[in-house]
Design an enzyme around this catalytic site. Structure first.
Site, PDB file in Angstrom:
ATOM      1  N   HIS A 172      19.201  45.177  29.484  1.00 40.81           N
ATOM      2  CA  HIS A 172      19.074  44.845  30.902  1.00 40.81           C
ATOM      3  C   HIS A 172      20.445  44.567  31.520  1.00 40.81           C
ATOM      4  CE1 HIS A 172      16.747  43.005  34.315  1.00 40.81           C
ATOM      5  NE2 HIS A 172      17.889  42.358  34.472  1.00 40.81           N
ATOM      6  N   GLU A 173      21.195  43.654  30.928  1.00 42.19           N
ATOM      7  CA  GLU A 173      22.481  43.256  31.509  1.00 42.19           C
ATOM      8  C   GLU A 173      23.515  44.378  31.436  1.00 42.19           C
ATOM      9  OE1 GLU A 173      22.562  40.797  33.352  1.00 42.19           O
ATOM     10  OE2 GLU A 173      20.747  39.786  32.686  1.00 42.19           O
ATOM     11  N   HIS A 179      22.945  46.520  34.435  1.00 41.59           N
ATOM     12  CA  HIS A 179      23.674  45.989  35.590  1.00 41.59           C
ATOM     13  C   HIS A 179      25.148  46.375  35.516  1.00 41.59           C
ATOM     14  CE1 HIS A 179      20.626  43.529  37.454  1.00 41.59           C
ATOM     15  NE2 HIS A 179      20.445  42.771  36.388  1.00 41.59           N
ATOM     16  N   HIS A 200      25.879  50.079  36.040  1.00 45.49           N
ATOM     17  CA  HIS A 200      25.659  50.369  37.462  1.00 45.49           C
ATOM     18  C   HIS A 200      26.910  49.976  38.260  1.00 45.49           C
ATOM     19  CE1 HIS A 200      22.742  49.819  41.159  1.00 45.49           C
ATOM     20  NE2 HIS A 200      23.664  50.737  41.371  1.00 45.49           N
TER      21      HIS A 200
END
Length: 600
Positions: free
Chosen positions: A390-391, A394, A397
């Site tokens: 998940h991180e 981020h 991105h």
């Protein structure tokens, strides 16, 4: 004797982020801090002159970019150093200095937007022709004109800017209380050894196969918050009142409208999310009944909803193995994406393990011109593998946006902030389920996937509904007392979990431990982002390279070059409709049916 945490100085450097990539020393930070003050003094020279010429306006916007780029670095470094150990007063002071400087910068430049707004459309068009470089800022200027109904005269803008530090008091106070001052009790683990409840350990304790451990962790946490319930209600109410003040000052009809307007999100998106989840609550009730049956419990309590229901299968995943699993799961995104992931693993992006005083939770953050940073509090379980995926979603991105977009458009809006991260999770889950070696492993993974839906789509929507109701109550003049907040939160849990779950009274204090409630109307985007991510991951897995190219080019590299809804449309998902949320909820219903067949 209790088992405590290591101090920061005792942690292995190999598992710490390379914060020196921002500033090698505090003295270099101080130099940049002073430089910002010098540059900011030059801003006043532009006051009253932004409409004089295209060159004057361009020079002002360029100066602001330079100041904000440096301020980003100063602010991120000070806060991340503080997050390494929230009890370290040196970095508390630096973080406060950075926050104060940000307030000064905002205050100094508060004249700009009102001045830009008095420039006529015809004159602005002539400016673009007069100075082609100004075209870089065209979208930014157009966004300013869209906000015109909510921009105040310059004296009032100055006043609001100067009040911003005071407005942050509830959030800052809660953060210090929650991370530095609050101490939870010591309980006995599964082996009878003392273990201190911490933010980082709490979910792992709730996942324990030992029901006594789960119950003691649950009660230990919420009964600790309960001791401070009046203080916490006061902080929450104070934060809501702050939002109401700003919404009224900026002539919005509600705090919700103000929050959504920043990303040009229609109110219907928020309302559609809650409606769609309400319509699908029977699937959640079915899942809770299945959970109760699988765990062979006469009563299913709130402390029973996190533990895996496949009790004879467990995944203990050390960090090094987690990195490999995430890389395997993200292979559909292509070689370039995987190379960036590997760079992040190797080049000091990640701060891995919990230490004494470290900020709880996980996040990705950074400053333009430097690689992203990821804070974890890694525990050796499947949940934390998904947190890593998940991180890093981020982070990558941000990496793509920073590398592709000029500074004014590199940062992406909050509405799309959770899409890339959750798409990573969905791709990783698809990989793990596909490669499950036995039925029990497949059942375990589907159970985990269902709990992702529960905690992200259902739970965050419940949080969003709580925020919507409490803000509306306060806007209507109703006081947000501790009894009101607890009663509302308890009733929402009954609504979202159904009759199969015994809603323990202690859960009524959960609202008091959610940091995101101090960033109002943020959490709904976890749910909308999750829905978009499920749709995008399905496209990537079924359509292959074409879908990946659209996702990377039109979305990951997009920054804020377009409105969030348009960025997602470019990647193939239309969030202006109810469909992506309904599709995600249909996937949830299908997974419940699959698990029901696997759990005999």
């Amino acid at each position: 004797m209790s088992v405590g945490l290591k101090k920061r100085s005792q942690m292995d450097k190999e598992f710490q982020w390379r914060i020196e990539d921002l500033f090698e020393t505090d003295s270099l930070w101080q130099e940049e801090y002073e430089k910002i003050k010098e540059l900011n003094a030059k801003v006043r020279e532009f006051q009253g002159h932004l409409g004089d010429s295209a060159e004057k306006l361009y020079q002002y916007l360029r100066l602001c970019d330079e100041i904000n780029r440096l301020l980003e670095r100063v602010y991120v470094y000070a806060n991340q150093k503080s997050h390494e150990d929230t009890t370290n007063t040196t970095y508390q002071d630096l973080a406060e200095k950075a926050s104060n400087l940000m307030m000064v910068v905002n205050s100094t430049g508060s004249f700009a937007i009102p001045e830009i707004l008095v420039i006529s459309e015809e004159k602005m068009e002539s400016f673009y022709k007069e100075n082609q470089q100004l075209l870089l800022y065209r979208r930014k200027i157009e966004q300013i004109f869209l906000d015109k109904p909510h921009v105040l005269p310059k004296e009032m803008e100055l006043l609001l800017a100067e009040a911003s530090e005071m407005g942050n008091v509830p959030q800052n106070t809660f953060s210090m209380f929650n991370n530095a001052d609050l101490k939870f009790p010591v309980i006995k683990d599964e082996e009878g050894k003392d273990i201190e409840i911490t933010h980082g350990r709490y979910i792992r304790l709730l996942e324990s196969p030992d029901r006594r451990v789960r119950r003691e962790a649950f009660l230990g946490l919420y009964q600790t918050y309960e001791k401070f319930k009046n203080t916490l209600a006061g902080l929450y109410s104070g934060n809501v009142k702050k939002e109401i003040f700003y919404a009224k000052a900026r002539k919005y009809n509600s705090t919700l409208e103000m929050a959504l307007d920043g990303s040009r999100i229609p109110l219907s998106v928020y309302e559609n999310l809650i409606e769609a989840v309400h319509e699908s609550l029977p699937s959640m009730y079915q899942y809770m009944k299945l959970r109760k049956r699988a765990l062979a419990l006469e009563e299913l309590h709130m402390y029973d909803i996190n533990t895996p229901i496949v009790t004879d299968f467990n995944m203990k995943v050390p960090f090094e193995e987690a990195k490999k699993l995430v890389a395997e799961g993200l292979k559909p995104l292509g070689e370039e994406y995987l190379n960036i992931l590997t760079e992040g693993y190797a080049d000091g992006w990640i701060d891995v393990y919990e230490n004494e005083g470290k900020r709880s939770g996980a996040y990705s953050w950074g400053a333009y011109g430097t690689h992203p940073f990821v804070l974890l509090n890694y525990q050796d379980n499947l949940n934390n593998v998904f947190t890593l995926a998940h991180e890093m979603g981020h982070a990558i991105h941000s990496y793509y946006s920073d590398a592709t977009q000029p500074y004014p458009y590199a940062g992406y809006r909050i509405f799309v902030a959770e899409v890339a991260s959750t798409c990573n999770e969905a791709l990783l889950m698809a990989h793990l389920i596909k490669n499950a070696k036995e039925e029990r492993e497949k059942a375990y993974l589907i159970n985990y996937h269902l709990d992702q839906f529960r905690s992200t789509l259902f739970r965050q929507t419940m949080f969003a509904e709580f925020e919507m109701i409490t803000h509306k109550m306060a806007e209507d003049g109703q006081p947000l007392t501790v009894d009101t907040l607890c009663s509302l939160y308890y009733d929402l849990n009954k609504k979202y979990f159904g009759e199969a779950v015994m809603i323990d009274k202690d859960i009524e204090m959960e609202w008091a431990r959610i940091p995101h409630f101090y960033n109002s109307f943020y959490v709904y985007q976890y749910a909308t982002g999750y829905s978009a991510a499920i749709a995008l991951s399905e496209k990537i897995l079924t359509e292959g390279q074409e879908a990946v190219e659209k996702y990377v080019k039109n979305f990951l590299k997009g920054g804020s070059s377009k409105d969030p809804i348009d960025l997602l449309k470019g990647a193939g998902v239309d969030m202006s409709t109810k469909e992506p949320v309904k599709e995600a909820l249909n996937v949830f219903a299908g997974l419940v049916e699959q698990l029901d067949q696997l759990i005999k």
